[in-house]
Design an enzyme around this catalytic site. Sequence first.
Site, PDB file in Angstrom:
ATOM      1  CB  SER A  31      -8.154  -1.290   4.646  1.00  0.00           C
ATOM      2  OG  SER A  31      -8.729  -2.430   4.399  1.00  0.00           O
ATOM      3  NE  ARG A  73      -3.474  -2.482   0.055  1.00  0.00           N
ATOM      4  CZ  ARG A  73      -2.792  -3.541  -0.831  1.00  0.00           C
ATOM      5  NH1 ARG A  73      -1.659  -3.440  -1.496  1.00  0.00           N
ATOM      6  NH2 ARG A  73      -3.181  -4.699  -0.952  1.00  0.00           N
ATOM      7  CD  GLU A  75      -4.907   0.354   2.679  1.00  0.00           C
ATOM      8  OE1 GLU A  75      -4.707  -0.604   3.563  1.00  0.00           O
ATOM      9  OE2 GLU A  75      -5.427   0.293   1.900  1.00  0.00           O
TER      10      GLU A  75
HETATM   11  C1  LIG Z   1     -15.112   0.458  -0.430  1.00  0.00           C
HETATM   12  C2  LIG Z   1     -13.631   0.347  -0.736  1.00  0.00           C
HETATM   13  C3  LIG Z   1     -12.833  -0.809  -0.928  1.00  0.00           C
HETATM   14  C4  LIG Z   1     -11.579  -0.779  -1.190  1.00  0.00           C
HETATM   15  N1  LIG Z   1     -10.641  -1.836  -1.204  1.00  0.00           N
HETATM   16  C5  LIG Z   1      -9.311  -1.756  -1.353  1.00  0.00           C
HETATM   17  C6  LIG Z   1      -8.767  -2.795  -1.560  1.00  0.00           C
HETATM   18  O1  LIG Z   1      -9.209  -3.847  -1.647  1.00  0.00           O
HETATM   19  N2  LIG Z   1      -7.325  -2.696  -1.931  1.00  0.00           N
HETATM   20  C7  LIG Z   1      -6.733  -1.279  -1.803  1.00  0.00           C
HETATM   21  O2  LIG Z   1      -5.538  -1.203  -2.169  1.00  0.00           O
HETATM   22  N3  LIG Z   1      -7.607  -0.139  -1.550  1.00  0.00           N
HETATM   23  C8  LIG Z   1      -8.663  -0.416  -1.539  1.00  0.00           C
HETATM   24  N4  LIG Z   1      -9.506   0.687  -1.266  1.00  0.00           N
HETATM   25  C9  LIG Z   1      -8.825   2.011  -1.216  1.00  0.00           C
HETATM   26  C10 LIG Z   1      -8.879   2.776  -2.350  1.00  0.00           C
HETATM   27  O3  LIG Z   1      -9.740   2.376  -3.306  1.00  0.00           O
HETATM   28  C11 LIG Z   1      -7.332   2.415  -3.349  1.00  0.00           C
HETATM   29  O4  LIG Z   1      -6.262   3.091  -2.347  1.00  0.00           O
HETATM   30  C12 LIG Z   1      -7.418   3.166  -4.686  1.00  0.00           C
HETATM   31  O5  LIG Z   1      -6.454   2.791  -5.462  1.00  0.00           O
HETATM   32  C13 LIG Z   1      -7.133   4.718  -4.487  1.00  0.00           C
HETATM   33  O6  LIG Z   1      -7.353   5.151  -6.033  1.00  0.00           O
HETATM   34  P1  LIG Z   1      -7.730   6.612  -6.074  1.00  0.00           P
HETATM   35  O7  LIG Z   1      -7.919   6.979  -7.563  1.00  0.00           O
HETATM   36  O8  LIG Z   1      -9.402   6.829  -5.567  1.00  0.00           O
HETATM   37  O9  LIG Z   1      -7.169   7.717  -5.329  1.00  0.00           O
HETATM   38  P2  LIG Z   1      -7.330   9.018  -4.444  1.00  0.00           P
HETATM   39  O10 LIG Z   1      -7.878   8.683  -3.163  1.00  0.00           O
HETATM   40  O11 LIG Z   1      -7.896   9.780  -5.366  1.00  0.00           O
HETATM   41  O12 LIG Z   1      -5.801   9.228  -4.281  1.00  0.00           O
HETATM   42  C14 LIG Z   1      -4.807   8.714  -3.627  1.00  0.00           C
HETATM   43  C15 LIG Z   1      -3.373   9.426  -3.386  1.00  0.00           C
HETATM   44  O13 LIG Z   1      -3.165   9.239  -4.893  1.00  0.00           O
HETATM   45  C16 LIG Z   1      -2.677  10.674  -5.331  1.00  0.00           C
HETATM   46  N5  LIG Z   1      -2.959  10.677  -6.698  1.00  0.00           N
HETATM   47  C17 LIG Z   1      -4.155  10.399  -7.390  1.00  0.00           C
HETATM   48  N6  LIG Z   1      -4.244  10.421  -8.670  1.00  0.00           N
HETATM   49  C18 LIG Z   1      -2.777  10.717  -9.049  1.00  0.00           C
HETATM   50  C19 LIG Z   1      -2.034  11.079 -10.116  1.00  0.00           C
HETATM   51  N7  LIG Z   1      -2.649  10.927 -11.312  1.00  0.00           N
HETATM   52  N8  LIG Z   1      -0.800  11.583 -10.165  1.00  0.00           N
HETATM   53  C20 LIG Z   1      -0.103  11.486  -8.889  1.00  0.00           C
HETATM   54  N9  LIG Z   1      -0.621  11.127  -7.662  1.00  0.00           N
HETATM   55  C21 LIG Z   1      -2.229  10.808  -7.777  1.00  0.00           C
HETATM   56  C22 LIG Z   1      -3.514  11.397  -4.435  1.00  0.00           C
HETATM   57  O14 LIG Z   1      -2.954  12.796  -4.265  1.00  0.00           O
HETATM   58  C23 LIG Z   1      -3.491  10.832  -3.003  1.00  0.00           C
HETATM   59  O15 LIG Z   1      -2.336  11.011  -2.517  1.00  0.00           O
HETATM   60  C24 LIG Z   1     -10.637   0.685  -1.012  1.00  0.00           C
HETATM   61  C25 LIG Z   1     -11.723   1.818  -0.988  1.00  0.00           C
HETATM   62  C26 LIG Z   1     -13.170   1.691  -0.750  1.00  0.00           C
HETATM   63  C27 LIG Z   1     -13.996   2.773  -0.706  1.00  0.00           C
END
Ligand SMILES: Cc1cc2nc3c(=O)[nH]c(=O)nc-3n(C[C@H](O)[C@H](O)[C@H](O)COP(=O)(O)OP(=O)(O)OC[C@H]3O[C@@H](n4cnc5c(N)ncnc54)[C@H](O)[C@@H]3O)c2cc1C
Length: 306
Positions: free
Chosen positions: A227, A179, A297
């Site tokens: 998480s 992560r 996380e």
């Molecule tokens: C119901 C649910 C279930 C989930 N299950 C999992 C799971 O099984 N496994 C898991 O790993 N995660 C899980 N997550 C957490 C989350 O979905 C992941 O961490 C996901 O990969 C985050 O992606 P995001 O686009 O939403 O990132 P964001 O939350 O939008 O951003 C996360 C970070 O990345 C940065 N960022 C975003 N886009 C860019 C870009 N283009 N360039 C540079 N930096 C960037 C942001 O500034 C921030 O620091 C879950 C979340 C939910 C709501």
Amino acid sequence: VSRRAPAWRGELKRLFPGAKFDDPLSKYTTYRIGGPGDAVVTVRSVTELRRLLVLAGKRRLPVFPIGWGSNMLIRDGGIRGIVLRFAGDFTKVRFVGGNRVWAGCAVRLPQLVIKCAQRGLQGAEPLVGVPGCVGGSLVMNAGTRFGEIGDFVISVDCFDRVTRQEVNLPRNRIRFRYRSSSLKKRLILGALLELKPGNKVDIIETVRKFQQQRLKTQPVHSFNVGSVFKNPPGHFVAKLVQEAGLKGHVEGGARVSPKHANFIENHDHALATDVLRLVRLIRRKVRETSGIALELEMKVVGEAAL
Ligand SMILES: Cc1cc2nc3c(=O)[nH]c(=O)nc-3n(C[C@H](O)[C@H](O)[C@H](O)COP(=O)(O)OP(=O)(O)OC[C@H]3O[C@@H](n4cnc5c(N)ncnc54)[C@H](O)[C@@H]3O)c2cc1C
């Protein structure tokens, strides 16, 4: 744009007519929590991104990228400077042969997994239930115990904030860990991934199994960020929180999910402060009952409310 607004707002609006000011960021996160962003801008191409960064550089405005907002708690004071969102070119998926696929940073993982399955490309199925975009998921090295996005990366296209040029980072220059990754300071444009050839019907069946498993074990219909804490080696946070007696515990509008105790839900118009109070309580109680210090996380970003 009000008369007292700083000059950069007018300049930004001219370049990006769709720019929004003092925009509640809660609508861009799966938590539905977060104060205002000074400005929210969506870029659709590298050219637009470059234009934006030139302006931001000139006006010394921080630029904060967001994807699906599914891993961040934005605090109640919001984010100063420009919140950057990606669309257009960044939502493209290209199959380039040799079991490889290029995906823009704004591509949503569930869609990517399904597209790969339909092409008979296998391996990414464990990611189908992760509600993240490619960019945010690379930063987080999103995944499950069955596989993480970093496992498939051949290279990542980034944008250098200083030189304002595109940079292709080969896999051996990137570190992926549980992560987290060494990409967190970068602006990610997209990535080239490599999967394995497989049988389409079998892959789609595996995708379905992963989806069903998730529906059974996680509160997928509430406002949350998945998480909250990383699992310490050899332990499951959900179990530790339950043993600390906090499953279902409520602080203000936030509660520990009664279904999965490593999830905190925005149960009833929660503020970021409610979630953070719950985070502190969980850490303290888990340390008392198990001696384990939990590491976050989810990312906590932005400013506290005044
Ligand atoms: C119901 C649910 C279930 C989930 N299950 C999992 C799971 O099984 N496994 C898991 O790993 N995660 C899980 N997550 C957490 C989350 O979905 C992941 O961490 C996901 O990969 C985050 O992606 P995001 O686009 O939403 O990132 P964001 O939350 O939008 O951003 C996360 C970070 O990345 C940065 N960022 C975003 N886009 C860019 C870009 N283009 N360039 C540079 N930096 C960037 C942001 O500034 C921030 O620091 C879950 C979340 C939910 C709501």
